[in-house]
Write a protein that holds these residues in place. Structure first.
Motif, PDB file in Angstrom:
ATOM      1  N   PRO A  98       0.817  -1.218   0.000  1.00  0.00           N
ATOM      2  CA  PRO A  98       0.000   0.000   0.000  1.00  0.00           C
ATOM      3  C   PRO A  98       0.850   1.267   0.000  1.00  0.00           C
ATOM      4  CG  PRO A  98      -0.901  -1.590   1.545  1.00  0.00           C
ATOM      5  CD  PRO A  98       0.426  -2.139   1.092  1.00  0.00           C
ATOM      6  N   SER A  99       0.306   2.315  -0.586  1.00  0.00           N
ATOM      7  CA  SER A  99       1.042   3.574  -0.696  1.00  0.00           C
ATOM      8  C   SER A  99       0.854   4.471   0.526  1.00  0.00           C
ATOM      9  CB  SER A  99       0.578   4.333  -1.947  1.00  0.00           C
ATOM     10  OG  SER A  99      -0.823   4.546  -1.921  1.00  0.00           O
ATOM     11  N   PHE A 100       0.148   3.965   1.543  1.00  0.00           N
ATOM     12  CA  PHE A 100      -0.064   4.756   2.757  1.00  0.00           C
ATOM     13  C   PHE A 100       0.400   3.992   3.982  1.00  0.00           C
ATOM     14  CE2 PHE A 100      -3.199   6.396  -0.243  1.00  0.00           C
ATOM     15  CZ  PHE A 100      -2.938   7.749  -0.164  1.00  0.00           C
ATOM     16  N   THR A 101       0.737   4.746   5.021  1.00  0.00           N
ATOM     17  CA  THR A 101       1.184   4.197   6.298  1.00  0.00           C
ATOM     18  C   THR A 101       0.213   4.608   7.391  1.00  0.00           C
ATOM     19  OG1 THR A 101       3.527   4.201   5.689  1.00  0.00           O
ATOM     20  CG2 THR A 101       3.024   4.250   8.027  1.00  0.00           C
ATOM     21  N   ILE A 102      -0.099   3.690   8.312  1.00  0.00           N
ATOM     22  CA  ILE A 102      -0.951   3.988   9.465  1.00  0.00           C
ATOM     23  C   ILE A 102      -0.090   4.650  10.534  1.00  0.00           C
ATOM     24  CG2 ILE A 102      -2.480   3.060  11.227  1.00  0.00           C
ATOM     25  CD1 ILE A 102      -3.531   2.781   8.375  1.00  0.00           C
ATOM     26  N   THR A 103      -0.301   5.921  10.780  1.00  0.00           N
ATOM     27  CA  THR A 103       0.477   6.657  11.777  1.00  0.00           C
ATOM     28  C   THR A 103      -0.374   6.930  13.011  1.00  0.00           C
ATOM     29  OG1 THR A 103       1.790   7.735  10.052  1.00  0.00           O
ATOM     30  CG2 THR A 103       1.788   8.757  12.233  1.00  0.00           C
ATOM     31  N   PHE A 104       0.144   6.573  14.180  1.00  0.00           N
ATOM     32  CA  PHE A 104      -0.548   6.847  15.443  1.00  0.00           C
ATOM     33  C   PHE A 104      -0.464   8.344  15.729  1.00  0.00           C
ATOM     34  CE2 PHE A 104      -0.853   2.606  17.836  1.00  0.00           C
ATOM     35  CZ  PHE A 104      -0.936   1.888  16.657  1.00  0.00           C
ATOM     36  N   SER A 105      -1.611   8.980  15.897  1.00  0.00           N
ATOM     37  CA  SER A 105      -1.656  10.418  16.158  1.00  0.00           C
ATOM     38  C   SER A 105      -1.934  10.675  17.634  1.00  0.00           C
ATOM     39  CB  SER A 105      -2.742  11.076  15.298  1.00  0.00           C
ATOM     40  OG  SER A 105      -4.018  10.590  15.656  1.00  0.00           O
ATOM     41  N   SER A 106      -2.056  11.946  17.988  1.00  0.00           N
ATOM     42  CA  SER A 106      -2.286  12.321  19.387  1.00  0.00           C
ATOM     43  C   SER A 106      -3.655  11.891  19.877  1.00  0.00           C
ATOM     44  CB  SER A 106      -2.133  13.838  19.553  1.00  0.00           C
ATOM     45  OG  SER A 106      -3.059  14.514  18.721  1.00  0.00           O
ATOM     46  N   THR A 107      -4.593  11.604  18.966  1.00  0.00           N
ATOM     47  CA  THR A 107      -5.946  11.194  19.360  1.00  0.00           C
ATOM     48  C   THR A 107      -6.166   9.696  19.201  1.00  0.00           C
ATOM     49  OG1 THR A 107      -6.765  11.674  17.127  1.00  0.00           O
ATOM     50  CG2 THR A 107      -6.891  13.452  18.751  1.00  0.00           C
ATOM     51  N   SER A 108      -5.132   8.948  18.836  1.00  0.00           N
ATOM     52  CA  SER A 108      -5.288   7.515  18.597  1.00  0.00           C
ATOM     53  C   SER A 108      -5.551   6.761  19.894  1.00  0.00           C
ATOM     54  CB  SER A 108      -4.041   6.949  17.928  1.00  0.00           C
ATOM     55  OG  SER A 108      -3.859   7.496  16.647  1.00  0.00           O
ATOM     56  N   VAL A 109      -6.383   5.730  19.800  1.00  0.00           N
ATOM     57  CA  VAL A 109      -6.697   4.872  20.935  1.00  0.00           C
ATOM     58  C   VAL A 109      -6.481   3.423  20.512  1.00  0.00           C
ATOM     59  CG1 VAL A 109      -8.441   4.166  22.613  1.00  0.00           C
ATOM     60  CG2 VAL A 109      -8.402   6.519  21.781  1.00  0.00           C
ATOM     61  N   LEU A 110      -5.592   2.733  21.197  1.00  0.00           N
ATOM     62  CA  LEU A 110      -5.283   1.333  20.905  1.00  0.00           C
ATOM     63  C   LEU A 110      -5.834   0.450  22.004  1.00  0.00           C
ATOM     64  CD1 LEU A 110      -3.606  -0.695  19.096  1.00  0.00           C
ATOM     65  CD2 LEU A 110      -1.771  -0.386  20.779  1.00  0.00           C
ATOM     66  N   SER A 111      -6.500  -0.641  21.609  1.00  0.00           N
ATOM     67  CA  SER A 111      -7.034  -1.579  22.592  1.00  0.00           C
ATOM     68  C   SER A 111      -7.019  -2.977  22.019  1.00  0.00           C
ATOM     69  CB  SER A 111      -8.458  -1.183  23.004  1.00  0.00           C
ATOM     70  OG  SER A 111      -9.323  -1.210  21.876  1.00  0.00           O
ATOM     71  N   ASP A 112      -7.100  -3.965  22.902  1.00  0.00           N
ATOM     72  CA  ASP A 112      -7.100  -5.359  22.485  1.00  0.00           C
ATOM     73  C   ASP A 112      -8.395  -5.698  21.763  1.00  0.00           C
ATOM     74  OD1 ASP A 112      -5.442  -6.251  25.531  1.00  0.00           O
ATOM     75  OD2 ASP A 112      -4.578  -6.022  23.537  1.00  0.00           O
ATOM     76  N   LEU A 113      -8.291  -6.570  20.767  1.00  0.00           N
ATOM     77  CA  LEU A 113      -9.462  -7.081  20.061  1.00  0.00           C
ATOM     78  C   LEU A 113      -9.635  -8.534  20.482  1.00  0.00           C
ATOM     79  CD1 LEU A 113     -11.679  -6.830  17.914  1.00  0.00           C
ATOM     80  CD2 LEU A 113      -9.976  -7.462  16.193  1.00  0.00           C
ATOM     81  N   THR A 114     -10.615  -8.783  21.352  1.00  0.00           N
ATOM     82  CA  THR A 114     -10.842 -10.125  21.890  1.00  0.00           C
ATOM     83  C   THR A 114     -12.142 -10.702  21.352  1.00  0.00           C
ATOM     84  OG1 THR A 114     -11.950  -9.167  23.826  1.00  0.00           O
ATOM     85  CG2 THR A 114      -9.586  -9.604  24.013  1.00  0.00           C
ATOM     86  N   ASP A 115     -12.193 -12.017  21.320  1.00  0.00           N
ATOM     87  CA  ASP A 115     -13.398 -12.734  20.869  1.00  0.00           C
ATOM     88  C   ASP A 115     -13.844 -12.269  19.488  1.00  0.00           C
ATOM     89  OD1 ASP A 115     -13.347 -13.969  23.341  1.00  0.00           O
ATOM     90  OD2 ASP A 115     -14.701 -12.496  24.238  1.00  0.00           O
ATOM     91  N   SER A 116     -12.878 -12.034  18.598  1.00  0.00           N
ATOM     92  CA  SER A 116     -13.235 -11.576  17.262  1.00  0.00           C
ATOM     93  C   SER A 116     -13.822 -12.732  16.459  1.00  0.00           C
ATOM     94  CB  SER A 116     -12.007 -11.028  16.541  1.00  0.00           C
ATOM     95  OG  SER A 116     -12.308 -10.730  15.194  1.00  0.00           O
ATOM     96  N   PRO A 117     -14.977 -12.538  15.822  1.00  0.00           N
ATOM     97  CA  PRO A 117     -15.565 -13.601  14.999  1.00  0.00           C
ATOM     98  C   PRO A 117     -14.839 -13.767  13.661  1.00  0.00           C
ATOM     99  CG  PRO A 117     -16.905 -11.613  14.844  1.00  0.00           C
ATOM    100  CD  PRO A 117     -15.821 -11.317  15.857  1.00  0.00           C
TER     101      PRO A 117
END
Length: 650
Positions: free
Chosen positions: A244-263
């Motif tokens: 991909p020609s884009f990168t996911i950059t974590f910004s000042s408003t980013s929120v990271l959390s665990d993804l559990t029990d994903s179907p």
């Protein structure tokens, strides 16, 4: 008067004096006008220094902290760990929080967890069902969210990421992450990541250095995560690890959390396997980095056997492991593993008891050393052996079924000497079965040959020597009758080592690499300083070349047909390296956005951070000017008041 002593009546008289009141009025007027000018300048400055939402970044030179802490401590957070809210509202934390009670997974991610205190003063974290815990970039909560969960955030696929801020939600598996450092200063720029989503699309992620300590303690390779609010940055052009020609950059408003029990099922990994022909076509282009799988022929020049033992001390000092690897019945390739990739291979090879035969290495950089194609590991490279992943296991099955093909190559061929002395080179030329080949040779520059031209005029496109036409320059290779001529190196130097001496010819970029100056630049400088000379004037050997006398370098030389037929013994130099830089050149350490000055995600973020600092400095300056001006006006008024008092009493 010997001294000043104010009485109450004097003070009343001074303050009611019309001259004194006029001074006070003037001071007040000046202050009002000055404050209005500050407001105008502040509004102009804010519009100039405004950044796109979520792109600000801090840069930290420190190393990445080890993973293992279950929470974000006060020295790992951005800002204060707890931010207070007005009117008795509960505080919020930017760290990973523990939930009380059973919670279900929803599309919402918590930004700030309300907290209350029990009677003994302990802080209790509580959330409602259906909301998961999260880690955000800053401890403060924006006025837009105010501690509430984001409900029903739109799920964004990697293929739909565009440039700019996104408020949607990403769901992915974290495949791998590694440090990105400046190739020169070694300053930590950020954390690079390789992510894969539910549609099996692999994309590159990036966390700026100032936010690493916030997210790193909660990250693990192979983990499933959701990310709310991020910035889509342009991917770099050099050394890309994802399509991909884009990168996911974590910004000042980013929120990271665990993804559990994903179907939804997420792939563990995804590889981009390339073969010899594809690597050969991409050699030295510094483009995308691809993966390679094959069976091992040699390890540091040793043939595989049950008794093969790796020397840890040698690997630690050289920082490398050299493998000769072959894919099916294709050509044997040299595979250089550097630093962490070398140590990982050594550990896994020993764990296998020396029986490992198949290797898969990711994100390899194709380089040509001594005219031979080689693959070099990079910072994000990973090593897998035999049954580590499905691809190596499938290759091992093929190998066991085709042992005759796998063992076809003679080990003596692939262990041919890479570096020769001058005497060995001259001896090789005299052999009847000698062929055109490239070799490495370490030698010291003894002199630069004078009395002949040290450059030629070449085609500006293909660098082939130009021929003079009636009125223009022509190129036989390009077939163009009118070309732009560019001076190229063709300088003859005398070199020596411990036992022999020889003549080398610096061709093209080799002269630039030795002298540090381009031939076109040196020729142009000479004619600018000597305007009276004609175009056919012989430009003397420049000082930049003369200064190389006494330098010891590693030369990549070509034994050509002219050498084999006896027309000349001068060896053509195609590349020049210092012995110390040879390893660095082979390693080709990956730094996101800092390769050869190429603009990238990391460079852009660091630049924006620098712009932010520069934008704040004028505000501080105006503040100090204002404070100084107020003190000055107060001093003037006081001095005038004392002067009036003295006049009254005298």
């Amino acid at each position: 008067m010997d001294s000043f002593c104010f009485s109450p009546s004097d003070f009343v008289y001074i303050t009611l004096n019309p001259h004194f009141l006029l001074l006070l009025f003037i001071q007040l007027l000046i202050r009002v006008l000055f404050r209005l000018s500050l407001v105008a300048m502040s509004s102009n400055g804010s519009s100039i220094s405004e950044k796109p939402k979520g792109v600000e970044s801090d840069s930290s030179p420190g190393p990445i902290k080890p993973i293992g802490t279950p929470h974000v401590s006060s020295n790992h957070s951005i800002g204060d760990l707890h931010s207070k809210r007005d009117k008795g509202e509960a505080s919020v934390t930017s760290g990973l929080t523990k939930l009380s009670g059973k919670t279900a997974v929803s599309s919402g991610v918590l930004i700030g967890v309300p907290m209350s205190k029990n009677p003994n003063g302990a802080i209790i974290h509580s959330t409602k069902a259906g909301v998961s815990s999260g880690v955000r970039g800053k401890s403060a909560v924006s006025s837009r969210v105010k501690g509430k969960a984001i409900v029903s955030a739109e799920v964004v696929a990697f293929k739909d990421v565009k440039y700019g801020p996104h408020d949607g939600e990403l769901r992915f598996r974290l495949i791998h992450f590694w440090e990105a450092r400046n190739v020169v200063s070694k300053v930590l720029i950020g954390l690079e990541m390789l992510l894969i989503d539910q549609e099996e699309t692999v994309i590159q992620g990036f966390i700026p250095a100032g936010r690493i300590d916030t997210y790193l303690p909660h990250m693990r390779a192979g983990g499933l995560y959701r990310l709310n609010s991020f910035f889509g940055s342009h991917n770099k052009n050099l050394y890309r690890v994802a399509e991909p020609s884009f990168t996911i950059t974590f910004s000042s408003t980013s929120v990271l959390s665990d993804l559990t029990d994903s179907p939804v099922c997420f792939l563990e990994d995804r590889f981009r396997i390339h073969g010899y022909e594809e690597f050969d076509a991409a050699c030295d282009l510094r483009g995308d980095l691809y993966d390679y799988v094959g069976h091992i022929k040699l390890v540091n020049g040793q043939v595989l056997s049950d008794s093969l033992m790796l020397d840890d001390a040698e690997i630690a000092s050289s920082r490398r492991v050299l493998l000769h690897v072959q894919t099916h019945d294709g050509p044997v390739m040299k595979l250089y593993l550097w630093d962490k990739a070398a140590s990982d291979f050594s550990e896994k090879f020993k764990a296998s008891g020396g029986t490992a035969r198949v290797v898969l290495v990711t994100t390899l950089n194709p380089k040509r050393f001594g005219g031979t194609l080689a693959l070099s590991s990079m910072t994000p490279s990973r090593v897998f052996l035999d049954k580590d992943v499905q691809i190596t296991e499938e290759y091992l099955t093929w190998m066991n079924a085709n042992l005759s093909v796998a063992n076809r190559v003679n080990a003596d061929v692939v262990t041919k000497t890479e570096t020769m002395t001058i005497g060995e080179l001259l001896f090789y030329i005299q052999q009847e079965d000698a062929k055109v080949a490239w070799f490495e040779c370490i030698a010291t520059v003894a002199d630069v040959v004078h009395g002949s031209s040290w450059y030629y005029i070449g085609c500006g496109v293909c660098h082939t020597k130009a021929t003079k036409g009636p009125t223009t320059l022509m190129c036989k290779k390009c077939g163009k009758p009118d070309i732009v001529g560019v001076p190229q190196y063709l300088a003859k130097i005398s070199v020596y080592d411990n036992e022999d001496q020889a003549s080398f010819v610096l061709l093209g970029d080799a002269g630039h690499e030795l002298s540090g100056r381009k031939a076109s630049e040196l020729v142009a400088s000479y004619f600018e300083a000597n305007e009276n000379v004609g175009d056919d004037h012989l430009v003397p050997v420049p000082q930049a070349l003369i200064d190389t006398i006494g330098q010891t370098r590693k030369f990549i030389v070509k034994v050509s047909d002219h050498n084999l037929t006896g027309k000349t013994q001068a060896l053509t130099v195609t590349k020049v390296l210092t012995p110390e830089d040879q390893e660095a050149e082979a390693q080709g350490t990956l730094q996101n956005g800092v390769a050869d000055g190429e603009p990238s995600t990391c460079v852009g973020i660091v630049k924006r951070a620098a712009d932010k600092v520069e934008a704040e400095d004028p505000k501080r300056a105006r503040y100090f000017v204002f404070v100084g001006f107020e003190a000055f006006t107060n001093l003037v008024v006081l001095s005038l008041a004392v002067y009036i008092y003295k006049c009254i009493h005298e």
